[in-house]
Write a protein that holds these residues in place. Structure first.
Motif, PDB file in Angstrom:
ATOM      1  N   GLY A 251      10.582 -21.473  48.724  1.00  0.00           N
ATOM      2  CA  GLY A 251      10.144 -21.587  49.976  1.00  0.00           C
ATOM      3  C   GLY A 251      10.054 -22.912  50.344  1.00  0.00           C
ATOM      4  N   GLU A 252       8.991 -22.806  51.596  1.00  0.00           N
ATOM      5  CA  GLU A 252       8.907 -24.436  51.887  1.00  0.00           C
ATOM      6  C   GLU A 252       7.651 -25.510  51.071  1.00  0.00           C
ATOM      7  OE1 GLU A 252      11.252 -25.025  54.525  1.00  0.00           O
ATOM      8  OE2 GLU A 252      11.734 -23.026  54.209  1.00  0.00           O
ATOM      9  N   HIS A 253       7.236 -26.311  50.335  1.00  0.00           N
ATOM     10  CA  HIS A 253       6.496 -26.211  49.754  1.00  0.00           C
ATOM     11  C   HIS A 253       5.543 -27.458  50.890  1.00  0.00           C
ATOM     12  CE1 HIS A 253       4.617 -28.243  46.373  1.00  0.00           C
ATOM     13  NE2 HIS A 253       5.288 -27.689  45.973  1.00  0.00           N
ATOM     14  N   LEU A 254       4.721 -27.446  50.619  1.00  0.00           N
ATOM     15  CA  LEU A 254       3.336 -28.231  51.665  1.00  0.00           C
ATOM     16  C   LEU A 254       3.043 -29.480  51.265  1.00  0.00           C
ATOM     17  CD1 LEU A 254       2.119 -27.941  54.207  1.00  0.00           C
ATOM     18  CD2 LEU A 254      -0.031 -27.594  52.949  1.00  0.00           C
ATOM     19  N   PHE A 255       3.020 -30.174  50.422  1.00  0.00           N
ATOM     20  CA  PHE A 255       2.250 -31.676  50.224  1.00  0.00           C
ATOM     21  C   PHE A 255       3.662 -32.281  49.355  1.00  0.00           C
ATOM     22  CE2 PHE A 255      -1.567 -30.083  49.773  1.00  0.00           C
ATOM     23  CZ  PHE A 255      -1.978 -30.770  50.718  1.00  0.00           C
ATOM     24  N   SER A 256       5.159 -32.217  49.190  1.00  0.00           N
ATOM     25  CA  SER A 256       6.481 -32.609  48.451  1.00  0.00           C
ATOM     26  C   SER A 256       6.790 -33.728  48.750  1.00  0.00           C
ATOM     27  CB  SER A 256       7.362 -31.412  48.637  1.00  0.00           C
ATOM     28  OG  SER A 256       8.879 -32.346  47.810  1.00  0.00           O
ATOM     29  N   GLY A 257       6.474 -34.582  48.670  1.00  0.00           N
ATOM     30  CA  GLY A 257       6.565 -35.816  48.926  1.00  0.00           C
ATOM     31  C   GLY A 257       6.405 -36.464  50.283  1.00  0.00           C
ATOM     32  N   ILE A 258       4.754 -36.371  50.316  1.00  0.00           N
ATOM     33  CA  ILE A 258       4.016 -36.345  51.236  1.00  0.00           C
ATOM     34  C   ILE A 258       2.421 -37.139  50.581  1.00  0.00           C
ATOM     35  CG2 ILE A 258       1.892 -36.001  53.061  1.00  0.00           C
ATOM     36  CD1 ILE A 258       4.186 -33.882  53.622  1.00  0.00           C
ATOM     37  N   ASP A 259       2.254 -38.141  50.119  1.00  0.00           N
ATOM     38  CA  ASP A 259       1.063 -38.393  49.790  1.00  0.00           C
ATOM     39  C   ASP A 259      -0.110 -38.793  50.570  1.00  0.00           C
ATOM     40  OD1 ASP A 259      -0.791 -40.315  47.969  1.00  0.00           O
ATOM     41  OD2 ASP A 259       0.376 -41.744  47.358  1.00  0.00           O
ATOM     42  N   ALA A 260      -0.571 -37.853  49.981  1.00  0.00           N
ATOM     43  CA  ALA A 260      -2.156 -36.676  51.583  1.00  0.00           C
ATOM     44  C   ALA A 260      -3.002 -38.284  50.484  1.00  0.00           C
ATOM     45  CB  ALA A 260      -2.549 -35.811  50.906  1.00  0.00           C
ATOM     46  N   ALA A 261      -3.025 -38.941  50.006  1.00  0.00           N
ATOM     47  CA  ALA A 261      -4.403 -39.631  49.465  1.00  0.00           C
ATOM     48  C   ALA A 261      -3.883 -41.176  50.220  1.00  0.00           C
ATOM     49  CB  ALA A 261      -4.856 -39.783  48.126  1.00  0.00           C
ATOM     50  N   LYS A 262      -2.590 -41.849  50.085  1.00  0.00           N
ATOM     51  CA  LYS A 262      -3.110 -42.888  50.986  1.00  0.00           C
ATOM     52  C   LYS A 262      -2.871 -42.560  51.377  1.00  0.00           C
ATOM     53  CE  LYS A 262       1.171 -45.756  50.150  1.00  0.00           C
ATOM     54  NZ  LYS A 262       2.286 -46.452  48.894  1.00  0.00           N
ATOM     55  N   LEU A 263      -2.467 -41.688  52.885  1.00  0.00           N
ATOM     56  CA  LEU A 263      -2.665 -41.299  53.665  1.00  0.00           C
ATOM     57  C   LEU A 263      -3.950 -41.423  54.630  1.00  0.00           C
ATOM     58  CD1 LEU A 263       0.544 -38.642  54.324  1.00  0.00           C
ATOM     59  CD2 LEU A 263      -0.093 -41.026  55.960  1.00  0.00           C
TER      60      LEU A 263
END
Ligand SMILES: NC(=O)c1ccc[n+]([C@@H]2O[C@H](COP(=O)([O-])OP(=O)(O)OC[C@H]3O[C@@H](n4cnc5c(N)ncnc54)[C@H](OP(=O)(O)O)[C@@H]3O)[C@@H](O)[C@H]2O)c1
Length: 215
Positions: A181-193
């Protein structure tokens, strides 16, 4: 100053915010309805949909918080409906009937222009083709000092998250596996952001997580 807030965004244990193959029969994609089981019985959801009394407690508190001090919404086009490509006509007005549960201006991101639609109960759908910053600017103006709720879907939240524009994000992790399906965090470094978990609480139906951006 207005905040950009995500509330009651449900994801599976494996991180999907929607199942695959969305269509009229599967607004949340195949299997996606299981993501929202935690909210259906709550007083907030029931009252919004003219249903029974509903449950109170932690799940309901989180659901209710998402409607406090909201002056405008932003949605992606697939949260608004299942139509892909150019609008065939003006018939489709969202999943929610004549009186949608927004009661504010709602800015729908799309690549396909369309005239605004005024619904009952104060909801007006505006279609924004100039991207996420333009939608946020228009929503901020319309919200008139109140906050803006970013409703989803996944692709839309991912864009605002990647740009570190979301101030607060409540996620409800549902005890289901979707597999695709649609993945929320894939490829996103939320901590770094700059995001961190500022609160978490588990109920029998979901684990609630609040992410906030460091100032
Ligand atoms: N889990 C939850 O709590 C939750 C909450 C809300 C929604 N959902 C589900 O999430 C799914 C929808 O998410 P999604 O990721 O598939 O799609 P989405 O984010 O709702 O919409 C994506 C589409 O919106 C338009 N769009 C998005 N950003 C744009 C931009 N910057 N400029 C122009 N157009 C833009 C594009 O459509 P066009 O190019 O076609 O115009 C794009 O393909 C649905 O199944 C919905 O039910 C889940």
């Amino acid at each position: 100053m207005s905040k950009l807030r995500v509330h009651s965004f449900s994801i599976s244990l494996d991180g999907f915010g929607a199942g695959p193959h969305q269509d009229l029969a599967n607004p949340l994609g195949v299997g996606g309805m299981g993501l929202h089981e935690w909210v259906f019985g709550t007083r907030t959801f029931q009252q919004m949909h003219g249903g029974e009394v509903g449950t109170t407690g932690v799940d309901d508190d989180f659901a209710a918080r998402g409607f406090a001090n909201i002056g405008a919404w932003i949605l992606g086009r697939y949260m608004f409906g299942p139509i892909r490509g150019p609008w065939p006509d003006d018939t489709w007005k969202g999943w929610w009937g004549d009186n949608p549960p927004y009661h504010t201006p709602v800015f729908v991101l799309t690549n396909h222009p369309r005239a605004s639609i005024t619904m009952e109960g104060g909801t007006v759908f505006h279609f924004v083709t100039e991207g996420i910053h333009a939608a946020l600017k228009r929503a901020t103006e319309a919200a008139n000092g109140k906050d803006i709720r970013l409703g989803g879907g996944v692709a839309t939240i991912r864009q605002y998250l990647s740009a570190a524009l979301i101030d607060e994000m409540h996620l409800a992790i549902a005890p289901v596996l979707l597999g695709s399906g649609e993945h929320l965090f894939s490829g996103i470094d939320a901590a770094k952001l700059g995001y961190q978990c500022s609160g978490h609480m588990a109920t029998a139906s979901a684990t609630h997580i609040v992410l906030t951006r460091r100032g």
